[in-house]
Every structure is written in structure tokens, then in C-alpha cells.
Enzyme design. Structure first.
Site, PDB file in Angstrom:
ATOM      1  N   ASN A  73      26.491  52.451  34.136  1.00 60.89           N
ATOM      2  CA  ASN A  73      27.793  53.357  34.495  1.00 60.89           C
ATOM      3  C   ASN A  73      27.510  54.127  35.719  1.00 60.89           C
ATOM      4  OD1 ASN A  73      29.299  52.558  32.136  1.00 60.89           O
ATOM      5  ND2 ASN A  73      28.645  54.578  31.009  1.00 60.89           N
ATOM      6  N   ARG A 404      41.763  41.337  32.922  1.00 61.33           N
ATOM      7  CA  ARG A 404      40.586  40.769  32.900  1.00 61.33           C
ATOM      8  C   ARG A 404      40.588  39.831  31.737  1.00 61.33           C
ATOM      9  NH1 ARG A 404      37.327  44.115  35.872  1.00 61.33           N
ATOM     10  NH2 ARG A 404      37.852  46.311  35.869  1.00 61.33           N
ATOM     11  N   ARG A 434      38.845  45.317  39.438  1.00 57.36           N
ATOM     12  CA  ARG A 434      37.624  45.632  40.346  1.00 57.36           C
ATOM     13  C   ARG A 434      36.518  45.027  39.416  1.00 57.36           C
ATOM     14  NH1 ARG A 434      36.397  49.387  43.741  1.00 57.36           N
ATOM     15  NH2 ARG A 434      38.339  50.735  43.399  1.00 57.36           N
ATOM     16  N   HIS A 464      48.739  46.676  35.582  1.00 60.23           N
ATOM     17  CA  HIS A 464      47.450  46.835  34.609  1.00 60.23           C
ATOM     18  C   HIS A 464      48.205  47.067  33.313  1.00 60.23           C
ATOM     19  CE1 HIS A 464      44.427  50.170  32.587  1.00 60.23           C
ATOM     20  NE2 HIS A 464      43.717  49.071  33.052  1.00 60.23           N
ATOM     21  N   TYR A 497      35.744  46.904  22.249  1.00 56.38           N
ATOM     22  CA  TYR A 497      36.530  47.949  22.623  1.00 56.38           C
ATOM     23  C   TYR A 497      37.479  48.310  21.552  1.00 56.38           C
ATOM     24  CZ  TYR A 497      35.321  47.600  27.699  1.00 56.38           C
ATOM     25  OH  TYR A 497      34.624  47.330  29.055  1.00 56.38           O
TER      26      TYR A 497
END
Length: 722
Positions: A73, A404, A434, A464, A497
Site C-alpha cells: 500500500n 480489472r 492503474r 469504472h 473483496y
């Protein structure tokens, strides 16, 4: 380069790191100091990650994993956030931050806090986690503590597996100072030529493709490791025969990996991205990490050659680059990991009485289905739905956004299978995601070769939103099956997630998605939608309208309340609207994982605002927006965080939840998260996060993620009983 582990296990969300700048909301009624600094708030988030690593009640290998997550991170923070600040200062474009401070002052604050956190991180490994692992039989030892037999075995390993791939680079008049790649671990070596007596400098890169922790010996579950750099450092004489090794020290460089793509209507975005990816490898240095025993002579050389300032040097005790602990955290010791959680299949998608394969189209026609990952399986819901659509002869078209994807994505394969079966398939691939740019370019080209219509979104915007639309012919009528999610279509990350996804056959959602996909593949988004809120044009306005409605209801004495769950809460207009709602008496609950610029509990401003953060085995990633609305609750889920880029520079979508049982499920989840009996961090008006994990008697508070898993498991069992 960011590793798969960093994206898959990291809590930082790389897709949430574009650069935001402050905007003047112009609300004169509210005090000037009403926001918390967003950069320091991010560092406070990473401190919460570190606190999990420091917690002795967390299993030892999970603590090692949290140390690795903290490190990855922070790398990302420097490569993007700090790099962006420095780029703006250098180009003269720096504007005051969201709290009105000069960028130079914020950099000084970041340096101070980051230095303290990195020292704490290093000490947590050396003094807490490493001893805890050793007590459990997993030792990370040093060369000096090994016996001759160990040395002999390791020497054989070094000669056969390590020595052949090492590349020492001398620095002298004939050899200029070598290029140091970003995030690489290196040894700075000072040597003396035995013949001339001249001192020289050499740089040796620790090979990133080799295991960071080398096994020394194993006895049942007891195992010893040595770091790769320690092994290499004790065999330097093999690399420099005839030379005297004077000194050696580890160092690590972080470079600016922020990307700036200038888009225009005629530019080939893929080619521009590939050129920028190449440029990113050579970004300017922004941080130099060194071991605390590095001598001044070596440090001076590095600082001079790398053009690093004193503020950018981080002197640390112990091993550098603790991302290597991701490898250790995978050791198969169930007793040192969290107890296993096995995802269930969502009740609506479970096999029938004869264990026949579920028909997703039939199940969705019975009513909207809300799936909660990873408690409910992604593989047996989203993935299986798309796979069935790909082989169903009645399906005519599939349209999907891909932000992604995993390297071996079955989602991508399903789209390829559908295209090869003759269906119309549209994939909107966001190649600007990114640190996933190169991966997405590969998949985009593979999709194109299979006959999928691939588009790359809109100029100047990142796409997104998480959307899938399946068009199926049923009795001569076309029916739309829609999925709107809060997380990426990534089977790998879906296991760690936390996200929601809504399946619906509602015709209005289908029409909304059809129009949105048409606009994404063709022209800019201009229209309003019925059951969706879509950025960049209407999402902010819609949320501000919903927040203000709660404010007016409170002033009129009607029931009111706002509940928002996001990864980041930074947008000033949204925050100011929440302040105004609070001042009117609206209870506001904000559940945020990462950055939060709200000051809760401030007299006259935010007495009615409560902010909580929950971190744990799963990355809290879903976004929920719930408004009491005088008893007629209005709730949305979707992809958008409350940040300028999400609301102004991205295509985001929220979908309204309408089924009473699903509204109750989301409310119950919020009740659990905000309960005084649930373990969480609480934010004070001073910006300090305080962890509450035990009660007054020292007993552990409820772990929300464990509790949620048990609730979902009971839901499945109750259906089985019926």
C-alpha cells in the site's frame, strides 16, 4: 511494478489513486477547517492495516500478510500520490489541498508521518511478528546464527540457483552509475582492489524472480528460512574474486509511476498507453529506503547519483521490502491462518431437489437476486451466469464492462466462447485501470482476435462501472438480464473483496443498460436514467438531491436518515451536504474503509455524523447509499466512491434496490457494522481513528465478517430444511 499479490491482497485499491485536487464549495455557512487532510487520512488508513499486524489475537501468518499489505500500500501511495504532488510542484501547477494547505507543506507532513509509520512497520516485524512466527515454528534466521552444515547446504543452493542469475555492476570511470529500477531490492557494495588498493563501488540487484525467503532446514512443521539478500551478501567473495569486500548494505528505490495520458479523438489509446508504460519505468526517484547501518560514504554516493533529498531517505532497521512476507503468509499452516470461510451458493442459484444444474434465467425471472461476495460465491453466480449465457442458443448478445480481470479470467473466456458461438459480444475494456494497463491490453487484443467488439470507453473518462447485460430471445420477445455490481469481474479478487451484485430482469434496468452501453461504445453520456444514477453528469446531482431531501424531512419533523458505505469519502460537495443534513438533525452514518475527510461529532457542524471503519480478512469494497425518505426507503449500490474523479471523471453507475428483503439485508448489515458491540475503528473530530475491539471486561467484540459469514450460512441451511 505492482505485483498480483498487491492488487489481489492489498487494501489500497490501486484503481482509486488518480490525483484529486481541492475544489471550493463556496458554502459560507460552514467553518473553514471542516475537512480532514486526505493524504494524512490515507496514511491513517494504512496505520489501521498495521494495527492488525500488531494485534496478537490475529493469527501469526495473517499478521505477516498484513505487514506485506502495509508495505505494498505504501509503495503505491508514494508512486502515485506523492509522485503526483511532486509533479505538480515541479511544474508550477500545485494548488492548495482539500484543507487549503500548500502542497510543499503537505509533503512535509507526509514525510513526517510516513517516516514514523515505516519505523513502526519495521519494528512490528522484528519485535512482534517475527518472534511470534518463530514461537510457532517458522523462523527467519540470519547467516551468523547458522551452523556449518547449514552454511554448506546454503552454499550449494547459492551456487546452483542464485549465482548464475546475479549481475554485479561496477561503478568506475569506465562504468557509469547503473539504472536502479523502481521497487527493486539492491545491495550497495564497497570493495578494494587488492592490486591497486583503490576502493570501488558496485551495485547488485537481488533477483526478483527467486524466492525471497530461502528454506534452510525443515523438521516436520518447524522450518527455518533466511532472506535471499542475506544469503547473497555472505557470498560476495564469489562475485568479486581477488577483491576485498569492505562493506555492503541493502537499499531500495521508489520511482514516480504516475501516468499521464493525453487523449484526443484521433489518438490510438493502446499505442499511447504502451509508450507511457515504457516511460513509467524511468520515472524520477521519490523515496530511498536504506538499512540503518549504512555508512555515510555509501549513502552520500546514492543520494548524489540518484538526486534524492534528505527528506526522501528512509533509514530502517531490519529487512527492507517486507512485501516478501506475502510468500511466507502462504505457508500451509491452518493453525496460523484465519479459520476457513467457505462461500455458499446464493439461495436463488442453488441446485434443485435432484441436484440438477441451476437455470440462471429462470431464477432471475422469479425476482431480483442480490449476491454478497465473498460470503456467496462469485464462481457459482456471476461467472456461472455468464458461462450459461455464452452457451445458451437463445442468447443473442452479451455486453460487459471489464475494469480489472485476472490473468486466467474465465469471464474473458466466456465472452470469447460467446463470440465464437456467433453471438454479438461487446466488451468495454478500461485499459487505463492503474497498474493493470499492460494486462488489460493483452486481454483486449485476445478478445478482438476472437471476434468480440472491443471498445475502450470515452475520451477523458475512465469507465469504472461494473455492468453486464445479456439479451435473450424468449417466445419471440427479447428480454434483458442485467447485472450491476460494486466490484470487478475478477474471480481471483472476488474471494477476498467484499462486494454486492444485483441480478435483475427488470425491463427498466435493461433499457437503462442498453442506452448506457450504446453511449459508451459510441457517444458521450448525456441522458438521465430511470433506475440508475450515472456519473459523470447525474450521479453527484442525484446524491445531493437525495441528501437534501433527508435534510428537508428532518426540518419538517419527518423520519430521516442517511447511511453511506464507501471506500473513500473526500468530495467536498457531498461532505458539505452531509454537514447540512446533520445540522438539520438527520442521523448520518458513514462506513468507510480508507480515506475520510469528514470531521464527525463537531458541535454545531456534525454532532449527528458517525464514522466507522472495518478492516479484516476481507477487503470491504462495496458501496451502499441508503436514504430513509420518510419511511419510503431509497437505497442504491454501485461502483462509485465519493471522490472528485469518481463523480466527475469516471463513468460510474449505481442501481436502486427495490425488493423489501434485500433492503432489509443491507439495513441489517449496516446495523451490525455500526453496533457498539462490533469491532471497528471510530473516527473523532480531530482526525484520530481509535480501535474498539474489546468490551469493558476485555472480551473481544463481534467480528463483523465472521458474523456475516455465519448469517449467510444459516440462510442456506434454512432453505435446505424447507
Amino acid at each position: 511494478m505492482i505485483s498480483d499479490e498487491m492488487l489481489d491482497a492489498g487494501l489500497g485499491d490501486a484503481d482509486d489513486d488518480d490525483f484529486d485536487v481541492a475544489v471550493d464549495t463556496g458554502d459560507a455557512e460552514l467553518p473553514d477547517n471542516r475537512y480532514l487532510d486526505r493524504e494524512l487520512s490515507w496514511l491513517a488508513f494504512n496505520q489501521r492495516v498495521l494495527e492488525l499486524a500488531e494485534d496478537p489475537t490475529v493469527p501469526a501468518l495473517e499478521r505477516a500478510n498484513f505487514l506485506a499489505i502495509f508495505g505494498s500500500n505504501l509503495d503505491e501511495f508514494f508512486m502515485v500520490r506523492v509522485a503526483g504532488l511532486k509533479r505538480r510542484i515541479k511544474t508550477g501547477l500545485a494548488v492548495p489541498t482539500n484543507v487549503g494547505r500548500a502542497a510543499q507543506d503537505v509533503l512535509a507532513d507526509i514525510s513526517r508521518e510516513a517516516h514514523a509509520l515505516q519505523l513502526r512497520h519495521a519494528e512490528a516485524w522484528e519485535q512482534l511478528v517475527r518472534p511470534s512466527l518463530a514461537k510457532a515454528g517458522i523462523e527467519v534466521v540470519r547467516w551468523d546464527g547458522l551452523d556449518e552444515d547449514d552454511h554448506a547446504r546454503l552454499y550449494d543452493y547459492f551456487q546452483s540457483q542464485v549465482f548464475p542469475v546475479l549481475m554485479p555492476l561496477a561503478v568506475d570511470p569506465a562504468h557509469p552509475f547503473p539504472y536502479i529500477s523502481g521497487l527493486s531490492l539492491n545491495l550497495a557494495i564497497r570493495i578494494r582492489n587488492a592490486k591497486t588498493g583503490r576502493q570501488e563501488f558496485a551495485r547488485l540487484k537481488v533477483p526478483p524472480m527467486l524466492p525471497r525467503f530461502v528454506e534452510v532446514a525443515r523438521d516436520g512443521e518447524r522450518v527455518r528460512y533466511i532472506t535471499l539478500e542475506d544469503l547473497i551478501a555472505n557470498h560476495l567473495s564469489d562475485l568479486f574474486p581477488g577483491m576485498e569486500i569492505l562493506d555492503h548494505h541493502a537499499f531500495r528505490l521508489t520511482r514516480n509511476e504516475d501516468m499521464v495520458i493525453e487523449e484526443d479523438e484521433t489518438e490510438n489509446l493502446i499505442q499511447a498507453l504502451e509508450a507511457e508504460l515504457m516511460r513509467r519505468r524511468f520515472g524520477p526517484p521519490i523515496r530511498l529506503e536504506i538499512t540503518d547501518d549504512m555508512d555515510d560514504l555509501t549513502l552520500d554516493l546514492l543520494v548524489r547519483e540518484l538526486d534524492i533529498t534528505e527528506q526522501e531517505v528512509y533509514r530502517l532497521p531490519g529487512a527492507l521490502d517486507l512485501r516478501g512476507l506475502f510468500d511466507l503468509s502462504r505457508i500451509d499452516r491452518p493453525d496460523l491462518h484465519y479459520p476457513p470461510h467457505v462461500p455458499t451458493t446464493a439461495v436463488a442459484f442453488q441446485p434443485g431437489d435432484n441436484n440438477e444444474r441451476p437455470d440462471f434465467f429462470t431464477a432471475i425471472r422469479k425476482g431480483d437476486v442480490l449476491v454478497h461476495h465473498p460470503y456467496e460465491s462469485f464462481a457459482t453466480s456471476v461467472q456461472a451466469f455468464l458461462e450459461q449465457a455464452a452457451r445458451d442458443p437463445h442468447v443473442l448478445a452479451i455486453k460487459q464492462t471489464l475494469y480489472r480481470t485476472s490473468g486466467d479470467s474465465p469471464i474473458v473466456q466466456a465472452l470469447i466462447d460467446a463470440a465464437e458461438a456467433g453471438k454479438q459480444v461487446l466488451a468495454l475494456v478500461e485499459v487505463k485501470a492503474r497498474f493493470d494497463e499492460a494486462n488489460n491490453i493483452v486481454w483486449a487484443r485476445k478478445l478482438e482476435k476472437a471476434g468480440v467488439h472491443v471498445v475502450y470507453g470515452l475520451v477523458g473518462l475512465k469507465t469504472h462501472c461494473k455492468l453486464a447485460l445479456v439479451i435473450r430471445e424468449e417466445a419471440g420477445v427479447l428480454r434483458s438480464y442485467s447485472h450491476v455490481g460494486t466490484g470487478n469481474y475478477n474471480p481471483k479478487t472476488s474471494r477476498i473483496y467484499e462486494d454486492f451484485g444485483l441480478f435483475t430482469v427488470d425491463g427498466q434496468v435493461g433499457r437503462d443498460l442498453t442506452r448506457l452501453f450504446n453511449e459508451l461504445s459510441g457517444y458521450a453520456i448525456e441522458k438521465k436514467f430511470k433506475r440508475l444514477l450515472v456519473a459523470p453528469l447525474h450521479l453527484r446531482k442525484g446524491l445531493l438531491r437525495l441528501i437534501d431531501r433527508e435534510r428537508r424531512h428532518a426540518l419538517e419533523g419527518k423520519p430521516s436518515g442517511i447511511r453511506i458505505k464507501v471506500n473513500s469519502m473526500v468530495d467536498e460537495q457531498i461532505i458539505d451536504a452531509l454537514y447540512q443534513a446533520s445540522r438539520a438533525g438527520v442521523p448520518v452514518q458513514v462506513w468507510v474503509r480508507g480515506i475520510c475527510s469528514i470531521r464527525p461529532g463537531v458541535e454545531g457542524l456534525s454532532e449527528n455524523i458517525t464514522v466507522r471503519s472495518i478492516l479484516g480478512r476481507y477487503l470491504e469494497h462495496s458501496r451502499i447509499f441508503a436514504f430513509q425518505n420518510d419511511g419510503e426507503q431509497e437505497t442504491y449500490i454501485g461502483s462509485a466512491d465519493m471522490m472528485h474523479r469518481n463523480l466527475d471523471r469516471r463513468v460510474e453507475a449505481l442501481v436502486r434496490i427495490v425488493a423489501p428483503a434485500q433492503l432489509k439485508e443491507l439495513d441489517d448489515l449496516f446495523d451490525l457494522a455500526m453496533s457498539e458491540g462490533t469491532s471497528a475503528w471510530r473516527l473523532g473530530g480531530d482526525g484520530v481513528w481509535t480501535r474498539h475491539s474489546t468490551d469493558a471486561e476485555g472480551k473481544p467484540l463481534v467480528d463483523m465478517q465472521d458474523k456475516t459469514m455465519s448469517i449467510v450460512q444459516r440462510r442456506r441451511r434454512s432453505r435446505a430444511v424447507r
